[in-house]
Design an enzyme around this catalytic site. Structure first.
Site, PDB file in Angstrom:
ATOM      1  N   GLY A   8      56.779 -28.334 -30.486  1.00 18.90           N
ATOM      2  CA  GLY A   8      57.784 -29.429 -30.264  1.00 18.90           C
ATOM      3  C   GLY A   8      58.295 -29.150 -28.627  1.00 18.90           C
ATOM      4  O   GLY A   8      59.285 -29.354 -28.266  1.00 18.90           O
ATOM      5  N   LEU A  13      65.016 -29.611 -26.227  1.00 21.59           N
ATOM      6  CA  LEU A  13      65.182 -28.115 -26.161  1.00 21.59           C
ATOM      7  C   LEU A  13      64.048 -27.448 -25.737  1.00 21.59           C
ATOM      8  O   LEU A  13      63.805 -26.581 -24.977  1.00 21.59           O
ATOM      9  CB  LEU A  13      65.692 -27.651 -27.503  1.00 21.59           C
ATOM     10  CG  LEU A  13      65.967 -26.301 -27.627  1.00 21.59           C
ATOM     11  CD1 LEU A  13      67.165 -26.024 -26.752  1.00 21.59           C
ATOM     12  CD2 LEU A  13      66.314 -25.655 -29.139  1.00 21.59           C
ATOM     13  N   ASP A  53      49.524 -31.231 -34.005  1.00 20.81           N
ATOM     14  CA  ASP A  53      50.361 -31.502 -35.022  1.00 20.81           C
ATOM     15  C   ASP A  53      50.928 -30.180 -35.643  1.00 20.81           C
ATOM     16  O   ASP A  53      49.916 -29.388 -36.203  1.00 20.81           O
ATOM     17  CB  ASP A  53      50.116 -32.581 -35.970  1.00 20.81           C
ATOM     18  CG  ASP A  53      51.201 -33.022 -36.972  1.00 20.81           C
ATOM     19  OD1 ASP A  53      52.030 -32.168 -37.023  1.00 20.81           O
ATOM     20  OD2 ASP A  53      51.072 -34.091 -37.393  1.00 20.81           O
ATOM     21  N   TYR A 142      68.834 -34.926 -42.913  1.00 20.42           N
ATOM     22  CA  TYR A 142      68.576 -33.621 -41.876  1.00 20.42           C
ATOM     23  C   TYR A 142      69.196 -32.600 -42.285  1.00 20.42           C
ATOM     24  O   TYR A 142      68.845 -31.352 -42.126  1.00 20.42           O
ATOM     25  CB  TYR A 142      69.310 -34.548 -40.600  1.00 20.42           C
ATOM     26  CG  TYR A 142      69.013 -33.529 -39.294  1.00 20.42           C
ATOM     27  CD1 TYR A 142      67.961 -33.021 -38.829  1.00 20.42           C
ATOM     28  CD2 TYR A 142      70.221 -33.152 -38.819  1.00 20.42           C
ATOM     29  CE1 TYR A 142      68.019 -32.352 -37.592  1.00 20.42           C
ATOM     30  CE2 TYR A 142      70.318 -32.192 -37.657  1.00 20.42           C
ATOM     31  CZ  TYR A 142      69.298 -31.825 -37.166  1.00 20.42           C
ATOM     32  OH  TYR A 142      69.186 -30.985 -36.098  1.00 20.42           O
ATOM     33  N   ILE A 172      73.339 -30.790 -28.203  1.00 17.40           N
ATOM     34  CA  ILE A 172      72.964 -30.166 -27.127  1.00 17.40           C
ATOM     35  C   ILE A 172      73.032 -31.462 -25.726  1.00 17.40           C
ATOM     36  O   ILE A 172      72.339 -32.342 -26.177  1.00 17.40           O
ATOM     37  CB  ILE A 172      71.463 -29.561 -27.303  1.00 17.40           C
ATOM     38  CG1 ILE A 172      71.431 -28.636 -28.089  1.00 17.40           C
ATOM     39  CG2 ILE A 172      71.189 -29.198 -25.599  1.00 17.40           C
ATOM     40  CD1 ILE A 172      70.116 -27.645 -28.366  1.00 17.40           C
TER      41      ILE A 172
HETATM   42  C1  AKB Z   1      71.750 -34.609 -34.124  1.00 15.99           C
HETATM   43  O1  AKB Z   1      72.650 -34.999 -33.437  1.00 15.99           O
HETATM   44  O2  AKB Z   1      70.988 -34.848 -34.784  1.00 15.99           O
HETATM   45  C2  AKB Z   1      71.427 -33.175 -33.352  1.00 15.99           C
HETATM   46  C3  AKB Z   1      72.173 -32.008 -34.072  1.00 15.99           C
HETATM   47  C4  AKB Z   1      73.406 -31.694 -33.695  1.00 15.99           C
HETATM   48  O3  AKB Z   1      71.704 -31.236 -34.751  1.00 15.99           O
HETATM   49  N1  AKB Z   1      71.773 -33.203 -32.090  1.00 15.99           N
END
Ligand code: AKB
Length: 320
Positions: A8, A13, A53, A142, A172
């Site tokens: 990545g 990042l 990948d 997530y 970030i």
């Molecule tokens: C997001 O907003 O998904 C990211 C995080 C805080 O992990 N920037």
């Protein structure tokens, strides 16, 4: 001398960690990989680069063998808002690629850095001064993938002695590579809109507090943790990192101190707002400070000045 692989590496990042690692260790010792190769020619041409990948274990293992890689920064991931639209793809990339990376690390004796996030917390977590070790019941896919990642990294450390390390990053903020698909992206977009149009329509409510960090501090955190003396680490894979916490309303006031005519209005995106509401307002980061000396350099005022100065400078160059 280290030999490092970054997955990545063209992302928000990855591209900035890549620059700093190449500066410290030399470009031949920092191998970049990404699933695309259509951005950032300078990075792609500045040293070894593979279009691959990271879920392709055989291809990644081949790179590790060829370049005698001893450290992997595994940074490929889908961010929270995109993940909510594509939950299976997010699971596949965020968890599938991590477990395949950990297997490669086990076989070839590599250390692994994996970022977790404030997203690893949920609505049942204490919102203010969120402790290092506390309840984690995230409600976004997530977040679920991030908690799984933290646990997998712990598992590979305890069971196979893989040198896994990681931090829980706040949102970030950077002025080089744009983020994509995150809940905290507003805090980057706002600066570009402030410089270009002196106004911004924010997808989060004005009173939504979230932890944020400026990119130079995020880059130092990752590298400092990977270089820390392992005997000092009681935690390993999920250090809370606090740097600054603010709401959109407050950030607008900081921007107004530099661009007096700046205005903000709100058009709340329910998906992003629900995610933000389930995350901490501000974390406590004592373990990172004590165990490996974490200390951010930027506060929100310094970051705001630097962001606006850099974006203005870039716009002037583009006009010439
Ligand atoms: C997001 O907003 O998904 C990211 C995080 C805080 O992990 N920037």
């Amino acid at each position: 001398m280290k030999n490092i692989l970054i997955t990545g590496s063209l992302g928000q990042l990855g591209s900035e960690i890549a620059l700093e690692l190449r500066r410290r260790y030399g470009e031949e010792h920092v191998v970049l990989s990404d699933v695309r190769d259509d951005v950032n020619c300078a990075l792609i041409n500045g040293g070894p680069f593979y279009k691959v990948d990271c879920r392709d274990a055989a291809a990644v293992a081949e790179i590790v063998r060829t370049h005698r890689i001893d450290t992997i920064y595994h940074l490929a991931a889908l961010l929270s808002a995109t993940a909510e639209r594509k939950p299976l793809a997010a699971w596949d990339l965020n968890v599938g690629s991590l477990i395949s990376t950990l297997e490669i690390a086990r076989e070839y004796g590599c250390a692994v850095f994996t970022p977790s996030s404030i997203g690893a917390f949920g609505p049942a977590t204490p919102k203010v001064f969120t402790p290092q070790d506390t309840i984690q019941r995230p409600t976004s896919i997530y977040g679920i993938s991030k908690v799984t990642g933290e646990l997998l990294c712990d598992y590979y450390y305890h069971k196979y002695d893989v040198d896994t390390r990681g931090v829980r990053f706040p949102g970030i903020i950077s002025n080089m590579t744009p983020p994509g698909g995150g809940t905290t992206d507003y805090a980057v977009e706002i600066y570009y809109e402030a410089v270009d149009h002196q106004r911004y329509t924010c997808p989060l409510r004005g009173d939504t507090y979230l932890d944020m960090i400026y990119m130079p501090d995020a880059v130092s955190a990752a590298i400092d943790l990977m270089e820390a003396d392992p005997s000092c680490l009681r935690h390993r894979n999920a250090f809370n990192l606090a740097s600054m916490s603010f709401s959109p309303e407050e950030l607008a006031a900081y921007i107004r101190a530099v661009i007096p005519g700046f205005t903000i209005d709100y058009q709340v995106d329910p998906v992003r707002q629900a995610i933000a509401d389930s995350w901490p307002d501000c974390m406590e980061d004592y373990a990172a400070r004590v165990e490996w000396g974490w200390k951010p350099r930027y506060d929100v005022a310094e970051m705001t000045e630097d962001m606006i100065r850099t974006i203005r400078g870039r716009r002037e160059k583009e006009r010439r």
